[in-house]
Enzyme design. Structure first.
Site, short mmCIF file in Angstrom:
data_model
loop_
_atom_site.label_atom_id
_atom_site.label_comp_id
_atom_site.label_asym_id
_atom_site.label_seq_id
_atom_site.Cartn_x
_atom_site.Cartn_y
_atom_site.Cartn_z
N ALA A 140 -29.33 58.43 3.93
CA ALA A 140 -29.99 59.43 5.11
C ALA A 140 -29.04 59.22 6.10
O ALA A 140 -28.29 58.12 6.61
CB ALA A 140 -31.36 59.01 5.36
N GLY A 185 -27.47 62.20 5.37
CA GLY A 185 -26.86 62.99 4.27
C GLY A 185 -25.52 63.49 4.55
O GLY A 185 -25.01 64.41 3.87
N GLY A 186 -25.10 62.99 5.63
CA GLY A 186 -23.51 63.37 5.96
C GLY A 186 -22.46 62.95 5.07
O GLY A 186 -21.88 63.81 4.57
N LYS A 187 -22.54 61.67 4.68
CA LYS A 187 -21.59 61.10 3.68
C LYS A 187 -21.82 61.59 2.35
O LYS A 187 -20.98 61.75 1.51
CB LYS A 187 -21.69 59.73 3.74
CG LYS A 187 -21.13 58.90 5.06
CD LYS A 187 -20.76 57.53 5.03
CE LYS A 187 -22.40 57.18 5.72
NZ LYS A 187 -22.98 57.31 6.79
N ASP A 220 -32.23 56.06 -0.25
CA ASP A 220 -32.37 55.51 0.91
C ASP A 220 -33.87 54.65 1.14
O ASP A 220 -34.99 55.25 0.43
CB ASP A 220 -32.57 56.65 2.10
CG ASP A 220 -32.22 56.02 3.43
OD1 ASP A 220 -31.11 55.96 3.95
OD2 ASP A 220 -33.28 55.66 4.31
N ASP A 250 -35.72 50.29 -2.50
CA ASP A 250 -34.83 49.23 -1.76
C ASP A 250 -33.56 49.13 -2.43
O ASP A 250 -33.54 48.90 -3.61
CB ASP A 250 -35.85 47.87 -1.83
CG ASP A 250 -35.01 46.69 -1.02
OD1 ASP A 250 -33.80 46.93 -0.72
OD2 ASP A 250 -35.76 45.86 -0.58
N ASP A 281 -22.82 52.32 3.16
CA ASP A 281 -22.90 52.12 4.61
C ASP A 281 -24.05 51.35 5.09
O ASP A 281 -25.20 52.01 5.17
CB ASP A 281 -22.91 53.69 5.12
CG ASP A 281 -22.94 53.53 6.59
OD1 ASP A 281 -22.05 52.73 7.03
OD2 ASP A 281 -23.18 54.56 7.23
N CYS A 288 -21.24 50.60 11.02
CA CYS A 288 -21.09 51.01 12.42
C CYS A 288 -21.19 49.91 13.63
O CYS A 288 -21.71 50.11 14.62
CB CYS A 288 -21.89 52.13 12.86
SG CYS A 288 -23.62 51.92 12.66
#
Length: 574
Positions: A264, A266-268, A286, A313, A330, A387
């Site tokens: 989530a 969903g960009g990647k 997710d 999970d 990520d 990030c």
């Protein structure tokens, strides 16, 4: 008339005759004497004298200018020498403790920060011999935390992470929002066509850089970027430039099975599907059920058809399903790289939060590695990204994975970025850690990010790791390990025996095994149901489309027959 007036003006008149008579009375007929006395310019000075005066003035002005420059340089040199030689007076210990609790003028704090940094950079010459470097650093952390609005825990980590020359630049970059970037959805359009369409709507934009073939940076827009017809039609998605990096590093191939463990919004995931051209299978998982809604919405809007959405999970995924060609993780993190987007991270993070994130990331990366098939003909790769810019969420986690699994680091394929830390404080990492890449807001003008790429060498899990990752207490007791029990309540004697401990341990281990098997079967059943539903839904859609096409053909034939009948009837009537 104008020509006559000009002739009269330039013609010799009575005044000229009077002037000639006066000249003759004074000097006679000798015109040379008159010329010597008055010269050609009898109202002023000679041309030669005028040239001499101009040259003198120029020389004087030049001398004045040189003198002013010398004075300015001397003043600047004196100020520089004073700054370099003057020692920064460090406040007392009690005054340092008061920093941050008492309101101070920010201009004073800023000056103190500059002087303190200058002293630390030339510590041997400018230090106070009676004070330690840690005291100077303690004051610097407190001043920076107060000036930029951080808590001391986060600021201390920034000061440790960056050099004294870079720390203020990094903090200043976090005060400025990153440029708005969008990613072209190549499943629906091309970047060139999208740029032209948005420019026609008054959007000023350019390609984000040579390293990306789909990214665009928006400088100015007369319309809301998230509400254009192109956005609603799924031609692009609003996505930060740093989020492109892990997908570029993953480099998915057509026809592969890929897992996005934390997908989530969903960009990647949609970028992976676009690179795979909607072939193969992408499992988008997710843990947060509420975030799955945005994931599904973006998948539908962007026209992705090769994705199965899951809500597990991530740590349980190798038990649910495995054998993937590539896995993208990520991982959830502290968000220390996106402070410009989420300023709350300045104050709501503590050491406990960093340790908790690091522990979760280590569990997730082992699960991601176990989910990949090392024997994959095209893949066997795992990309880990965060990030965050903190070492214990990045290099620590990567080094942990290298020690616990049969994997190696490979080149990410990214054309820019800073190499990962091989050494940090008292920690020493594997030599290949320099293949990882770090991205900073003040250096790359994007969110702080970290990317590492692994290649799995074997599907076997080291035995020592199995023992460390949860050996039942009963087995430890059999090998001579001690099992501690709490004392009996109310002063009673503890009546546990080793035989009872062993029996209870075996029962507990059998119970846990059964529960695990049951959970695995249940998860497998759910996944099979989801896959079956997806296949069934796809087949139903295909059937519906076939029926619609048949119905359209029947309608066309019927209309054609009706037209023919009408034509025949018309001819018969005629």
């Amino acid at each position: 008339e104008e020509e006559e007036e000009e002739e009269d003006f330039f013609a010799a008149g009575e005044d000229d005759d009077d002037f000639e008579q006066e000249k003759a009375d004074l000097f006679g007929d000798d015109n040379e004497v008159f010329t010597e006395k008055l010269g050609e310019d009898f109202l002023g000075m000679d041309e030669e004298d005028d040239d001499d005066v101009d040259e003198f003035e120029r020389e004087a002005e030049e001398l004045d200018r040189e003198q002013a420059e010398d004075e300015l340089l001397a003043e600047e040199e004196m100020i520089t020498n004073m700054e370099q030689t003057a020692k920064f007076v460090l406040p007392s210990g009690q005054e340092i403790d008061k920093v941050g609790t008492v309101a101070e003028d920010l201009a004073v704090v800023q000056m103190r920060i500059k002087e303190n940094i200058n002293t630390l950079q030339n510590f041997a010459k400018m230090r106070d011999p009676s004070r330690s470097r840690s005291e100077y650093l303690s004051l610097l952390v407190k001043d920076l935390a107060m000036y930029y609005g951080y808590n001391e825990c986060m600021m201390a980590r920034f000061v440790e992470l960056f050099t004294l020359a870079d720390v203020t630049d990094a903090l200043e970059a976090n005060e400025v929002p990153r440029p708005l970037t969008i990613r072209t959805n190549t499943l629906r359009t091309r970047r060139r066509d999208l740029m032209q369409a948005l420019r026609d709507r008054g959007v000023a934009l350019e390609p984000v850089g040579k390293w990306s073939k789909t990214g665009l940076v928006v400088f100015e827009s007369q319309v809301p970027i998230g509400a254009t017809p192109e956005y609603l039609a799924g031609h692009y998605i609003i996505q930060s430039a740093s989020s492109y990096l892990p997908v570029i590093a993953l480099a998915p191939q057509t026809g592969e099975r890929v897992l996005d463990m934390a997908a989530a919004p969903g960009g990647k995931t949609t970028y992976v599907s676009a690179l795979m051209k909607n072939t193969g299978i992408v499992f988008a998982n997710d843990f947060n059920k509420n975030r799955v809604k945005s994931l599904i919405a973006n998948i539908y809007r962007l026209g992705v058809t090769n994705t199965i959405v899951c809500n597990y999970d991530g740590r349980s995924f190798p038990k649910v399903v495995g054998g993937f060609d590539r896995v993208l993780l990520d991982a959830p993190c502290s968000g220390s790289g996106v402070i410009a987007k989420d300023p709350a991270a300045k104050t709501n993070k503590s050491e406990a939060d960093f340790h908790r994130c690091s522990h979760l990331q280590k569990e997730l990366i082992l699960a991601a590695i176990d989910s990949v098939d090392a024997k994959s003909k095209t893949g066997g790769y795992i990309v880990y990204s965060t990030c965050s810019i903190m070492v214990d969420e990045n290099e620590d986690v990567v080094d942990y994975a290298l020690r616990k699994r049969h994997v190696k680091l490979v080149d990410t394929g990214l054309q820019f970025g800073v190499k990962g830390f091989k050494n940090f404080k008292d920690k020493r990492y594997h030599d290949s850690i320099t293949l990882t890449r770090r991205f900073y807001p003040h250096k790359h003008n994007m969110d702080g990010f970290f990317v590492a790429k692994f290649k799995k060498l074997s599907n076997e899990i080291p035995k020592s790791t199995e023992a460390e990752n949860g050996e039942p207490e009963a087995k430890k007791a059999k090998r001579g390990g001690k099992v501690q029990h709490k004392p009996a309540e109310n002063g009673g004697e503890d009546t546990h025996t080793n035989e009872q401990d062993e029996g209870e341990g075996e029962l507990a281990s059998n119970k846990t095994r059964k529960e695990k098997k049951k959970m695995k079967k249940e998860a497998q059943r759910k996944l099979e149901e989801m896959v079956a539903e997806a296949v069934k839904e796809k087949s139903n859609k295909e059937k519906e489309m076939e029926q619609e096409q048949k119905q359209k053909q029947k309608t066309k034939k019927k209309k054609k027959n009706n037209r023919q009948k009408n034509a025949v009837n018309g001819q018969q009537k005629q």
